[in-house]
Scaffold this active site. Structure first.
Site, short mmCIF file in Angstrom:
data_model
loop_
_atom_site.label_atom_id
_atom_site.label_comp_id
_atom_site.label_asym_id
_atom_site.label_seq_id
_atom_site.Cartn_x
_atom_site.Cartn_y
_atom_site.Cartn_z
N TRP A 202 -13.51 -59.62 -45.10
CA TRP A 202 -13.17 -60.94 -44.59
C TRP A 202 -13.53 -62.01 -45.64
CZ3 TRP A 202 -16.50 -65.11 -43.56
CH2 TRP A 202 -15.85 -66.23 -43.01
N ASP A 369 -4.38 -76.17 -34.37
CA ASP A 369 -4.94 -74.80 -34.42
C ASP A 369 -5.61 -74.46 -33.09
OD1 ASP A 369 -6.70 -72.48 -35.64
OD2 ASP A 369 -5.30 -73.03 -37.22
N ASP A 370 -6.52 -73.55 -33.12
CA ASP A 370 -7.20 -73.02 -31.94
C ASP A 370 -7.83 -74.16 -31.11
OD1 ASP A 370 -8.40 -71.30 -30.22
OD2 ASP A 370 -9.64 -70.28 -31.72
N ARG A 446 -15.45 -60.74 -31.92
CA ARG A 446 -15.37 -62.21 -31.75
C ARG A 446 -15.33 -62.58 -30.26
NH1 ARG A 446 -11.15 -67.02 -33.50
NH2 ARG A 446 -12.72 -68.38 -34.35
N LYS A 479 1.53 -70.38 -35.75
CA LYS A 479 0.57 -69.53 -36.48
C LYS A 479 0.08 -68.50 -35.47
CE LYS A 479 -4.00 -69.95 -38.71
NZ LYS A 479 -5.04 -70.96 -39.03
N TRP A 480 0.43 -67.25 -35.72
CA TRP A 480 0.09 -66.14 -34.80
C TRP A 480 -1.13 -65.44 -35.38
CZ3 TRP A 480 4.17 -62.53 -32.21
CH2 TRP A 480 3.58 -61.38 -31.71
N ASP A 481 -2.24 -65.58 -34.69
CA ASP A 481 -3.51 -65.06 -35.20
C ASP A 481 -3.87 -63.73 -34.52
OD1 ASP A 481 -5.86 -65.09 -36.66
OD2 ASP A 481 -6.40 -67.12 -36.07
N ASN A 483 -7.71 -61.72 -34.28
CA ASN A 483 -9.04 -61.94 -34.84
C ASN A 483 -10.07 -60.85 -34.60
OD1 ASN A 483 -9.05 -64.40 -36.38
ND2 ASN A 483 -8.55 -65.46 -34.47
N ASP A 551 -9.39 -66.75 -44.87
CA ASP A 551 -10.21 -67.81 -44.29
C ASP A 551 -11.08 -68.46 -45.35
OD1 ASP A 551 -9.26 -67.82 -41.75
OD2 ASP A 551 -10.87 -66.62 -40.88
C1 GLA Z 1 -9.01 -67.36 -37.52
C2 GLA Z 1 -8.04 -67.96 -38.50
C3 GLA Z 1 -8.42 -69.38 -38.79
C4 GLA Z 1 -8.43 -70.18 -37.51
C5 GLA Z 1 -9.37 -69.54 -36.50
C6 GLA Z 1 -9.24 -70.20 -35.14
O1 GLA Z 1 -10.27 -67.22 -38.07
O2 GLA Z 1 -8.00 -67.19 -39.67
O3 GLA Z 1 -7.53 -69.96 -39.71
O4 GLA Z 1 -7.13 -70.26 -37.00
O5 GLA Z 1 -9.08 -68.16 -36.34
O6 GLA Z 1 -10.08 -69.61 -34.21
#
Ligand code: GLA
Length: 745
Positions: A202, A369-370, A446, A479-481, A483, A551
């Site tokens: 990461w 974002d989130d 997470r 943006k499709w994440d 995690n 990130d």
């Molecule tokens: C991941 C993504 C980040 C951000 C966070 C939001 O870590 O890589 O860019 O979008 O999630 O929780």
């Protein structure tokens, strides 16, 4: 371009202007590999390349012929039980428990073009007209076992590219259990190579690691349910003397986003067997009579122009014949993302303030974002329900998006549709939709759990849920994440004998949801993401033309990450943002100029509080934005050359050249300043040797632009560009320069 079958010698020769790939039907009916490399003349037979040898302890295929041992014959798709006592390409158990398989040539077809992969959801490279490629399908069979294997080869016309995959069929009684089904196998006749891999973790993805091949198995893999930060589904074999600019290299890249294995297995006679495919660990696929299994596609690239040559081929193919959709050929909007500017702590007022400043500076897209949905003020809750948080966004995302559009900005939104948090309605109502074994505590990553995308009902439900969020909302970008790694891959709804199919079906479910969403919202620009770059792979690139690279937004770290990523992936696919200083991951302070000079070689944007930059910083951002608008066609779609590796020293450099070779931009980066240092020259690449160019060192935050000089392309490429810095103290560490190269006449 041609794929020829020489009937008398039973030899296939796949060749275009760049490569030849030759194999033949052996006397035993197996396929023997004869040659893969630079194009050579066609001839009716290449039998002198077929070697056998008597070696003590080997098993012979024909009674009384000790020299004919499949262990010592280079093959195309070896199996167990024929005398080839290595790791096979295919390992399957018949209903009687037998793993013996003896695949013999049956027939073949040669057809123009390239059909999509059988079975539907697996992504693959494609053609836009049938004359771009030709496809050979060779059918092998073992009549006793009721097994057929189609080996599918596509040769591209204008590129040194061969794609391969296999389709395994079963016509016997009961169930055939596939335990290992590689996408391809290639036996190379020697081991005088360095293995090049992209490895990391990461926030430090895709670092370039090179090691000489040794006897035995070496390679990279993922067992995380995604292609992973740790290894990329890629490896290359280069000759020891091969550099970025010259020498032989074979690239292997897998169009797949789940668990994979990529291996080079060198035998005691120095034959190197390369295989790539779905990782056999935990994989099991049952075939009943009449069923077929398609492996992911592998993309083989051969270059004699060093690693840059290999990468440029991957860039061209993946940018134009893997990525798809409306955004494929469009320059990417310059964005601002609120994540590192606000994290979860935002109000609409704050976001609109950021958006207004972004608009004033010329930015085109605002990405929320989130944290825009209920119970999401930190990363402990909220995923799964996708209910809008009206406390944060009083008019919902619809109203927020409308406000952005009124301001003249595009609207982007973050989602993480494969996950669920405990306590959500989805979690409470559908506990069996979470990957876990009933009775055993599901594992968190997470603080979240993985939805069972191997179950089509889950994908359908999420699709419907997302449609109800997105329909009528002016969303231009998603943006499709994703995690977390997947560790406890048990499906509550799958039968006991189908558990080995779960992770592959999971990734097919991800591809299906991408397809459903991109079909329904064709105008939306999708960016894939997985905690940064844990799913930066060709499979995702077929779904979304760009991916959040890492990130880690520190410019110095990004030199290594973007350099390594460029081994396979085009600049247009690499999300790259200017973030705050001190940087949030490493605390490093770099200039706004350095940060932008690295990020412009990517899908460019900002991820910091623009309102806090001050007038000077904001002016600089406005100038950077104008610069990217002027040159993004070149930056994102030009031919990219790596010039100096940040893995090898204090300096890094790369450049991009327009297709007409009239314009180029060079980025040169000095990580630590050196006092009273030696002279420096940077040899450029890809220019027209006979053209006179005007070279301008562009102004940076600390320095005015240099006086333009003129030089011919050959001079810039052979003698080099003088980059000696006479005044290092004026810039300090983490210095960078851009050079604009323009045709002078
Ligand atoms: C991941 C993504 C980040 C951000 C966070 C939001 O870590 O890589 O860019 O979008 O999630 O929780």
């Amino acid at each position: 371009m041609a794929i020829e079958f020489h009937k008398d010698s039973q030899t296939f020769h796949l060749h275009n202007a760049f490569i030849s790939y030759i194999f033949k039907v052996l006397p035993s009916g197996h396929l023997g590999q004869l040659y893969y490399g630079r194009a050579i003349h066609d001839r009716p037979d290449f039998d002198h390349l077929f070697e056998t040898a008597y070696r003590s302890m080997s098993v012979h295929y024909f009674d009384g012929e000790p020299a004919y041992s499949l262990e010592h014959i280079k093959q195309e798709y070896p199996t167990c039980g024929t005398g080839d006592i290595h790791l096979p390409a295919l390992d399957a158990a018949a209903p009687n428990g037998s793993r013996l398989l003896d695949l013999h040539y049956q027939s073949h077809t040669i057809a123009p073009g390239k059909p999509p992969l059988e079975g539907g959801e697996l992504p693959s490279t494609y053609v836009e007209s049938p004359d771009e490629a030709v496809t050979l399908t060779v059918t092998l069979a073992d009549a006793l076992a009721g097994v057929t294997v189609d080996l599918v080869y596509t040769l591209y016309e204008g590129l040194p590219v061969l794609t391969r995959h296999a389709v395994i069929g079963y016509t016997g009684e009961g169930t055939l259990r596939l335990d290992r089904a590689m996408s391809f196998c290639l036996d190379l006749p020697d081991m005088d190579y360095d293995l090049v891999e992209l490895t990391g973790a990461w926030a430090r993805e895709r670092h370039v690691v090179t090691r000489p091949l040794a006897h035995g198995v070496q390679g990279v893999y993922s067992l995380r349910g995604c292609s992973s930060h740790h290894f990329n589904p890629f490896l290359a074999l280069k000759r020891h003397e091969t550099t970025e600019f010259a020498g032989e290299v074979y690239g292997f890249s897998l169009v797949y986003s789940g668990n994979f294995a990529a291996q080079a297995d060198v035998d005691p006679y120095h034959v190197t067997r390369v295989t790539m495919g779905i990782h056999p660990q935990g994989f099991r696929w049952d075939l009943h009579s009449g069923e077929r299994f398609t492996t992911p596609e592998a993309v083989l690239v051969y270059s004699e122009q060093g690693l840059n040559g290999m990468s440029q081929t991957y860039h061209q193919l993946y940018r134009t014949r893997l990525a798809r959709g409306e955004w494929r050929d469009k320059v990417r909007p310059i964005l601002v993302n609120n994540w590192e500017a606000t994290y979860f702590d935002f109000t609409e007022e704050k976001l609109l303030g950021l958006a207004a400043e972004a608009k004033r500076l010329g930015i085109e897209l605002f990405v929320l974002d989130d944290g825009w949905f209920t119970n999401r003020n930190d990363d402990h809750g909220g995923l799964g329900d996708w209910q809008i948080n009206y406390e944060k966004l009083p008019d919902g995302i619809q109203g927020f998006g409308a406000k952005l559009h009124e301001m003249g900005l595009l609207f982007g939104l973050w989602i993480e549709p494969e996950m669920v948090n405990a306590g959500t309605a989805l979690w409470n109502e559908h506990p069996d939709w979470v990957l876990h074994e009933p009775g055993r505590r599901p594992q968190q990553g997470r603080f979240q759990y993985v939805l069972d995308y191997s179950n089509p009902a889950v994908v359908d439900w999420i699709f419907a849920r997302l449609c109800s969020v997105l329909d009528g909302v002016p969303v231009d970008y998603i943006k499709w994440d994703m995690n977390r790694s997947i560790s406890d891959a048990y499906s509550c709804t799958a039968a006991s004998d189908a558990q080995g199919m779960v992770l592959h079906k999971y990734i097919l479910g991800v591809y299906r949801l991408y397809r459903l969403l991109t079909e329904r919202y064709p105008h939306i620009l999708f960016e894939s993401c997985a905690s940064g770059g844990a799913r930066f792979d060709p499979g995702m690139l077929a779904c979304a033309p760009q991916c959040w690279t890492s990130d880690d937004t520190d410019a110095v770290e990004r030199l290594r990450i973007q350099y390594g990523t460029s081994f396979v992936y085009p600049v247009s696919s690499m999300g790259a943002h200017v973030a705050a200083a001190p940087n949030h991951q490493v605390g490093r302070i770099t200039s706004l100029t350095m940060r932008a000079n690295v990020a412009i070689f990517g899908a460019f944007g900002y991820e910091l509080d623009l309102t806090a930059l001050g007038e000077h910083g904001q002016d600089l951002v406005a100038r950077q934005v104008a610069f990217v608008k002027k040159y993004r066609e070149l930056l994102q779609f030009g031919t990219f050359w790596r010039l100096k590796s940040p893995f090898e020293g204090n300096e890094a450099a790369w450049m991009t050249v327009s297709s007409d070779q009239r314009t180029a931009l060079v980025g040169q980066y000095l990580i630590l300043q050196e006092v009273n240092a030696g002279y420096r020259r940077l040899r450029l690449a890809g220019l027209d040797p006979d053209r006179l160019y005007r070279v301008t060192r562009l102004g940076s935050g600390a320095r005015a632009a240099g006086q333009p000089v003129t030089a011919y392309g050959d001079e810039l490429m052979r003698a080099g560009l003088v980059t000696t810095d006479e005044d290092p103290a004026s810039e300090g560490d983490f210095a960078s320069h851009l050079y604009l190269i323009e045709a002078a006449e």
